[in-house]
Design a protein around this motif. Structure first.
Motif, PDB file in Angstrom:
ATOM      1  N   ASN A 168       0.862  -1.168   0.000  1.00 51.60           N
ATOM      2  CA  ASN A 168       0.000   0.000   0.000  1.00 51.60           C
ATOM      3  C   ASN A 168       0.906   1.228   0.000  1.00 51.60           C
ATOM      4  O   ASN A 168       1.463   1.594   1.033  1.00 51.60           O
ATOM      5  N   GLU A 169       1.057   1.834  -1.153  1.00 51.71           N
ATOM      6  CA  GLU A 169       1.965   2.974  -1.276  1.00 51.71           C
ATOM      7  C   GLU A 169       1.446   4.193  -0.538  1.00 51.71           C
ATOM      8  O   GLU A 169       2.231   4.964   0.016  1.00 51.71           O
ATOM      9  N   GLU A 170       0.142   4.369  -0.479  1.00 49.90           N
ATOM     10  CA  GLU A 170      -0.430   5.519   0.232  1.00 49.90           C
ATOM     11  C   GLU A 170      -0.120   5.459   1.728  1.00 49.90           C
ATOM     12  O   GLU A 170       0.282   6.446   2.334  1.00 49.90           O
ATOM     13  N   ASN A 171      -0.285   4.278   2.330  1.00 48.02           N
ATOM     14  CA  ASN A 171      -0.006   4.103   3.764  1.00 48.02           C
ATOM     15  C   ASN A 171       1.426   3.665   4.035  1.00 48.02           C
ATOM     16  O   ASN A 171       1.798   3.461   5.190  1.00 48.02           O
ATOM     17  N   LYS A 172       2.200   3.472   2.963  1.00 45.42           N
ATOM     18  CA  LYS A 172       3.597   3.052   3.067  1.00 45.42           C
ATOM     19  C   LYS A 172       3.733   1.744   3.849  1.00 45.42           C
ATOM     20  O   LYS A 172       4.533   1.643   4.773  1.00 45.42           O
ATOM     21  N   THR A 204       2.856  -5.962   3.398  1.00 46.81           N
ATOM     22  CA  THR A 204       2.343  -7.074   4.193  1.00 46.81           C
ATOM     23  C   THR A 204       2.908  -8.374   3.646  1.00 46.81           C
ATOM     24  O   THR A 204       2.793  -8.650   2.452  1.00 46.81           O
ATOM     25  N   TYR A 205       3.550  -9.137   4.547  1.00 45.42           N
ATOM     26  CA  TYR A 205       4.089 -10.453   4.206  1.00 45.42           C
ATOM     27  C   TYR A 205       3.270 -11.512   4.918  1.00 45.42           C
ATOM     28  O   TYR A 205       2.838 -11.316   6.056  1.00 45.42           O
ATOM     29  N   LYS A 224       1.430 -13.351   9.817  1.00 39.97           N
ATOM     30  CA  LYS A 224       1.514 -12.232   8.891  1.00 39.97           C
ATOM     31  C   LYS A 224       2.308 -11.103   9.554  1.00 39.97           C
ATOM     32  O   LYS A 224       2.173 -10.855  10.750  1.00 39.97           O
ATOM     33  N   VAL A 225       3.143 -10.434   8.765  1.00 38.34           N
ATOM     34  CA  VAL A 225       3.929  -9.290   9.245  1.00 38.34           C
ATOM     35  C   VAL A 225       3.607  -8.092   8.360  1.00 38.34           C
ATOM     36  O   VAL A 225       3.668  -8.189   7.128  1.00 38.34           O
ATOM     37  N   ILE A 226       3.268  -6.981   9.005  1.00 33.09           N
ATOM     38  CA  ILE A 226       2.989  -5.740   8.294  1.00 33.09           C
ATOM     39  C   ILE A 226       4.051  -4.727   8.719  1.00 33.09           C
ATOM     40  O   ILE A 226       4.231  -4.484   9.913  1.00 33.09           O
ATOM     41  N   ILE A 227       4.754  -4.176   7.755  1.00 30.69           N
ATOM     42  CA  ILE A 227       5.802  -3.190   8.030  1.00 30.69           C
ATOM     43  C   ILE A 227       5.356  -1.866   7.422  1.00 30.69           C
ATOM     44  O   ILE A 227       5.007  -1.803   6.241  1.00 30.69           O
ATOM     45  N   GLN A 228       5.367  -0.823   8.262  1.00 34.96           N
ATOM     46  CA  GLN A 228       4.932   0.498   7.807  1.00 34.96           C
ATOM     47  C   GLN A 228       6.026   1.520   8.044  1.00 34.96           C
ATOM     48  O   GLN A 228       6.618   1.575   9.126  1.00 34.96           O
ATOM     49  N   VAL A 264       9.612   3.088  11.849  1.00 32.90           N
ATOM     50  CA  VAL A 264       9.103   1.865  11.236  1.00 32.90           C
ATOM     51  C   VAL A 264       8.225   1.166  12.263  1.00 32.90           C
ATOM     52  O   VAL A 264       8.644   0.936  13.398  1.00 32.90           O
ATOM     53  N   ARG A 265       7.004   0.851  11.868  1.00 39.37           N
ATOM     54  CA  ARG A 265       6.080   0.124  12.736  1.00 39.37           C
ATOM     55  C   ARG A 265       5.963  -1.306  12.219  1.00 39.37           C
ATOM     56  O   ARG A 265       5.690  -1.532  11.040  1.00 39.37           O
ATOM     57  N   TRP A 266       6.200  -2.254  13.113  1.00 40.93           N
ATOM     58  CA  TRP A 266       6.043  -3.668  12.795  1.00 40.93           C
ATOM     59  C   TRP A 266       4.772  -4.166  13.473  1.00 40.93           C
ATOM     60  O   TRP A 266       4.600  -3.975  14.678  1.00 40.93           O
TER      61      TRP A 266
END
Length: 90
Positions: free
Chosen positions: A16-20, A23-24, A39-43, A53-55
């Motif tokens: 998601n480029e808008e929210n940067k 998701t793996y 699942k891992v979401i990195i922002q 960076v939020r994991w």
């Protein structure tokens, strides 16, 4: 982790480029022996001249006796600290 090598095969589930965010999702490997899903979401979050960076880790344990993935979180913290140290020296 815990003196053992862990292997995980993952796929990129979403970008998601808008929210940067990226998701793996784990599709094979050691992590799925204990968790039904992982699942891992990195922002990436810009903060002035810095970037945070939020994991986020989403998982479902196979049963109630499986521990929460605290060791994995400790590994992620260590990884981020090492990466930060490397970037500061560059």
């Amino acid at each position: 982790m815990n003196g053992k090598n862990y292997v995980a095969k993952k796929v990129v589930e979403a970008i998601n480029e808008e929210n940067k965010t990226i998701t793996y999702r784990a599709i094979e490997g050691d992590v799925l022996k204990e968790y039904k899903s992982f699942k891992v979401i990195i922002q990436s979050i810009p903060k002035g001249e810095a970037t945070w960076v939020r994991w986020t880790i989403e998982y479902e344990k196979r049963n109630k006796n499986i521990p929460h993935p605290i060791k994995l979180l400790e590994f992620v913290i260590h990884l981020c600290e090492e990466l930060d140290n490397h970037l500061v020296q560059a």
